[in-house]
Design a protein around this motif. Structure first.
Motif, PDB file in Angstrom:
ATOM      1  N   LEU A  55       0.829  -1.209   0.000  1.00 33.06           N
ATOM      2  CA  LEU A  55       0.000   0.000   0.000  1.00 33.06           C
ATOM      3  C   LEU A  55       0.862   1.257   0.000  1.00 33.06           C
ATOM      4  O   LEU A  55       1.988   1.258   0.498  1.00 33.06           O
ATOM      5  CB  LEU A  55      -0.911   0.010   1.228  1.00 33.06           C
ATOM      6  N   ILE A  56       0.314   2.328  -0.579  1.00 33.09           N
ATOM      7  CA  ILE A  56       0.917   3.655  -0.472  1.00 33.09           C
ATOM      8  C   ILE A  56       0.023   4.464   0.472  1.00 33.09           C
ATOM      9  O   ILE A  56      -1.158   4.687   0.173  1.00 33.09           O
ATOM     10  CB  ILE A  56       1.003   4.349  -1.840  1.00 33.09           C
ATOM     11  N   CYS A  57       0.563   4.868   1.606  1.00 28.40           N
ATOM     12  CA  CYS A  57      -0.255   5.534   2.625  1.00 28.40           C
ATOM     13  C   CYS A  57      -0.027   7.037   2.612  1.00 28.40           C
ATOM     14  O   CYS A  57       1.101   7.514   2.439  1.00 28.40           O
ATOM     15  CB  CYS A  57       0.060   4.973   4.004  1.00 28.40           C
ATOM     16  N   GLY A  58      -1.136   7.781   2.787  1.00 25.91           N
ATOM     17  CA  GLY A  58      -1.084   9.229   2.889  1.00 25.91           C
ATOM     18  C   GLY A  58      -1.716   9.689   4.184  1.00 25.91           C
ATOM     19  O   GLY A  58      -1.838   8.907   5.144  1.00 25.91           O
ATOM     20  N   THR A  59      -2.169  10.935   4.224  1.00 23.26           N
ATOM     21  CA  THR A  59      -2.719  11.496   5.464  1.00 23.26           C
ATOM     22  C   THR A  59      -4.116  12.085   5.285  1.00 23.26           C
ATOM     23  O   THR A  59      -4.584  12.852   6.118  1.00 23.26           O
ATOM     24  CB  THR A  59      -1.773  12.599   5.997  1.00 23.26           C
ATOM     25  N   GLN A  97       1.373   3.510  -8.320  1.00 25.75           N
ATOM     26  CA  GLN A  97       2.272   4.675  -8.356  1.00 25.75           C
ATOM     27  C   GLN A  97       1.867   5.671  -9.445  1.00 25.75           C
ATOM     28  O   GLN A  97       2.170   6.866  -9.346  1.00 25.75           O
ATOM     29  CB  GLN A  97       3.712   4.224  -8.587  1.00 25.75           C
ATOM     30  N   THR A  98       1.170   5.182 -10.483  1.00 29.78           N
ATOM     31  CA  THR A  98       0.745   6.069 -11.568  1.00 29.78           C
ATOM     32  C   THR A  98      -0.250   7.111 -11.071  1.00 29.78           C
ATOM     33  O   THR A  98      -0.269   8.250 -11.548  1.00 29.78           O
ATOM     34  CB  THR A  98       0.109   5.247 -12.700  1.00 29.78           C
ATOM     35  N   ILE A  99      -1.081   6.737 -10.117  1.00 27.62           N
ATOM     36  CA  ILE A  99      -2.010   7.694  -9.525  1.00 27.62           C
ATOM     37  C   ILE A  99      -1.322   8.515  -8.440  1.00 27.62           C
ATOM     38  O   ILE A  99      -1.509   9.720  -8.339  1.00 27.62           O
ATOM     39  CB  ILE A  99      -3.250   6.970  -8.962  1.00 27.62           C
ATOM     40  N   ALA A 100      -0.503   7.855  -7.638  1.00 25.48           N
ATOM     41  CA  ALA A 100       0.153   8.544  -6.525  1.00 25.48           C
ATOM     42  C   ALA A 100       0.983   9.735  -7.000  1.00 25.48           C
ATOM     43  O   ALA A 100       1.028  10.775  -6.326  1.00 25.48           O
ATOM     44  CB  ALA A 100       1.026   7.564  -5.749  1.00 25.48           C
ATOM     45  N   LYS A 101       1.614   9.611  -8.161  1.00 23.17           N
ATOM     46  CA  LYS A 101       2.492  10.692  -8.626  1.00 23.17           C
ATOM     47  C   LYS A 101       1.708  11.954  -9.004  1.00 23.17           C
ATOM     48  O   LYS A 101       2.289  13.038  -9.106  1.00 23.17           O
ATOM     49  CB  LYS A 101       3.338  10.219  -9.804  1.00 23.17           C
ATOM     50  N   HIS A 102       0.398  11.822  -9.205  1.00 24.95           N
ATOM     51  CA  HIS A 102      -0.433  12.973  -9.563  1.00 24.95           C
ATOM     52  C   HIS A 102      -1.088  13.630  -8.350  1.00 24.95           C
ATOM     53  O   HIS A 102      -1.817  14.614  -8.507  1.00 24.95           O
ATOM     54  CB  HIS A 102      -1.536  12.547 -10.541  1.00 24.95           C
ATOM     55  N   LEU A 103      -0.865  13.097  -7.145  1.00 23.52           N
ATOM     56  CA  LEU A 103      -1.590  13.577  -5.965  1.00 23.52           C
ATOM     57  C   LEU A 103      -0.641  13.893  -4.819  1.00 23.52           C
ATOM     58  O   LEU A 103       0.307  13.135  -4.561  1.00 23.52           O
ATOM     59  CB  LEU A 103      -2.580  12.497  -5.487  1.00 23.52           C
ATOM     60  N   PRO A 104      -0.894  14.977  -4.086  1.00 24.07           N
ATOM     61  CA  PRO A 104      -0.167  15.189  -2.830  1.00 24.07           C
ATOM     62  C   PRO A 104      -0.640  14.166  -1.803  1.00 24.07           C
ATOM     63  O   PRO A 104      -1.812  13.757  -1.800  1.00 24.07           O
ATOM     64  CB  PRO A 104      -0.558  16.608  -2.426  1.00 24.07           C
TER      65      PRO A 104
END
Length: 498
Positions: free
Chosen positions: A20-24, A37-44
């Motif tokens: 998983l890629i975790c955010g806040t 990662q393709t979506i993660a790179k477009h989002l803070p």
């Protein structure tokens, strides 16, 4: 609502954290088969709580739901349902159906008690998770479907502009039921399993892994049971493929049709999609390798260099490297065989589709050679070499049930044929000696003869000369040789098989 959009949360990934890629933020994103990662790179990172894939409706949804229940501040869910692989696997659609239509108590296709999602796509949730908890989740999470990466990113960004929502309650945690397999001693490296059909061979493969495979951590999350360098030989798969009735394989004909196209057909590059095997074979290296192999064999039918490679040297750096690495096609005695090497192979969920897709490729090559030349080749065996042949721990219960229901039936049927490629052994008594004549399995030509009074010494000689003898055949010979020795000792008449 909490009137503070600057609040940050910490996602508690209890299950599959390394995947998983975790955010806040407060929005969870399910990317299906698209690269997360393709979506993660477009989002803070403060715009999302977590980003993760969903490959299977029968294996992945329970982990996802367990994590959501442990994180009640996650109040929004964006499901990216974008690719052919998503449509084929059905995981994203099944998850959408869970939130839209709910679930009911039932059983999995292997007879395990579970919650069955109300969906045309078969999907399961662990029965240990309470129905009350599932309903809480359904009522308190806003779900949106996205058909493209751009749409998913826009949805997540729009949620980030809205006020922060209060958690729906306290975290709910439902521990998994762990299954510990019993492992018997066995070889670690180098295994050979043969069957007539892919379905039959698959049951024998999972039995071998579950019986003697080594339990290791996966490097992602959880464990797998593994054998190293497992060769599977499928000798007589019919052209339209054999599916048992009722079907106990983890795939059906609808899934297979789409999967075969991913092996035979080229596909354009799409953001978020790593590759397909067909893309690697048709265009990845600037050459159509399938056409190269067909032309190679038409020009040189005995060629030992009809090779296709799917490994790119840049895969070491980029990650996401293909599991299928190498394909070798060979014509021997007018039979076209195909041997495929897979560096890492999920033998429970993936191998049946892998094998059927490769068999379709083998048939395509055979048919194209027939169309373009005078060669009328027969379909030879399909051979797969799985360098890491493994079964993930979340499938151990499923495999145990398959083995209990089907393995012994397959072995009993196979043993009734009394066929062994090493030949036949005729046992008789002459002048108080045991005489064993070995003949070829087809024409019955005599190829060897063994003579003596000691059944143990004879059995050792025969097995030394025939190291590939089938286990049940070796046991049979031991019994018959002992009977012959007892007949000599006691002055009785001996007739083989009586």
């Amino acid at each position: 609502m909490i009137n503070n959009s600057a609040i940050q949360f910490k996602y508690n990934a209890l299950y599959k954290p390394n995947q998983l890629i975790c955010g806040t933020g407060q929005t969870a994103i399910v990317t299906g088969w698209s690269v997360k990662q393709t979506i993660a790179k477009h989002l803070p990172s403060d715009n999302y709580a977590v980003i993760g894939n969903l490959y299977s409706p029968t294996r992945g949804i329970s982990f996802l739901i367990r994590n959501l229940l442990a994180n009640p501040y996650v109040r929004r869910l964006v499901i990216l349902n974008a690719t052919k692989e998503d449509k084929n696997a059905g995981g994203c659609q099944c998850l959408l159906d869970f939130f839209t239509h709910g679930f009911t108590e039932g059983k999995s296709d292997t007879g395990r008690d579970c919650w069955v999602i109300k969906s045309p796509i078969t999907g399961y949730i662990d029965i240990e998770i309470s129905a009350t908890a599932l309903e809480i989740l359904r009522q308190n999470i806003e779900v949106k479907e996205a058909k493209t990466i751009t749409e998913a990113v826009d949805l997540v960004n729009s949620y980030s502009t809205k006020e922060t929502l209060e958690p729906w309650g306290e975290p709910l945690i439902f521990p998994e039921v762990e299954v510990t397999p019993t492992v018997l001693p066995g070889h670690r490296y180098g295994h050979r399993i043969e069957g007539k059909t892919i379905a039959e061979t698959w049951v024998k493969i999972i039995h071998r892994i579950k019986t003697t495979g080594t339990i290791r951590p996966t490097g992602y999350d959880g464990k797998w049971q593994e054998l190293i360098d497992l060769m599977a030989v499928v000798t007589d798969e019919p052209e339209n493929f054999y599916f048992p009735e009722p079907n106990y394989l983890p795939i059906d004909r609808t899934f297979l049709e789409e999967y075969i196209s991913q092996i035979l057909d080229d596909s354009p590059y799409r953001e978020g999609v790593k590759y397909t095997y067909g893309q690697r074979l048709r265009s990845w290296f600037g050459k159509d390798q399938i056409e190269q192999v067909i032309n190679k064999l038409i020009g040189e039918i005995d060629a030992a260099s009809a090779v296709m490679s799917l490994w790119d040297v840049q895969d070491h750096d980029k990650g996401g490297s293909p599991c299928l690495n190498h394909i070798w096609v060979r014509v021997v005695e007018n039979e076209l065989t195909l041997t495929a090497t897979l560096r890492s192979n999920d033998m429970y969920m993936a191998w049946p589709a892998n094998a059927m897709g490769l068999r379709a490729l083998q048939k395509h090559i055979r048919d194209e050679i027939a169309k373009r030349s005078d060669y009328d080749l027969q379909m030879g065996p399909l051979i797969t070499i799985s360098q890491s042949a493994h079964i993930y721990s979340d499938c151990w219960q499923h495999t145990d049930l398959i083995i209990q229901k089907h393995y012994q039936k397959i072995i009993n049927t196979e043993q009734q044929t009394y066929y062994d490629p090493v030949g036949n052994f005729l046992i008789e008594i002459q002048d108080d000696n045991i005489v064993v004549t070995r003949t070829t399995p087809g024409s019955g030509e005599i190829v060897a003869c063994y003579l003596g009074k000691d059944p143990l010494r004879l059995s050792r000689e025969i097995c030394a000369d025939s190291p590939a003898i089938q286990a049940n055949h070796a046991v049979y010979l031991g019994i018959e040789l002992q009977k012959a020795w007892l007949a000599i000792r006691d002055g009785l008449n001996y007739v083989q098989d009586r």
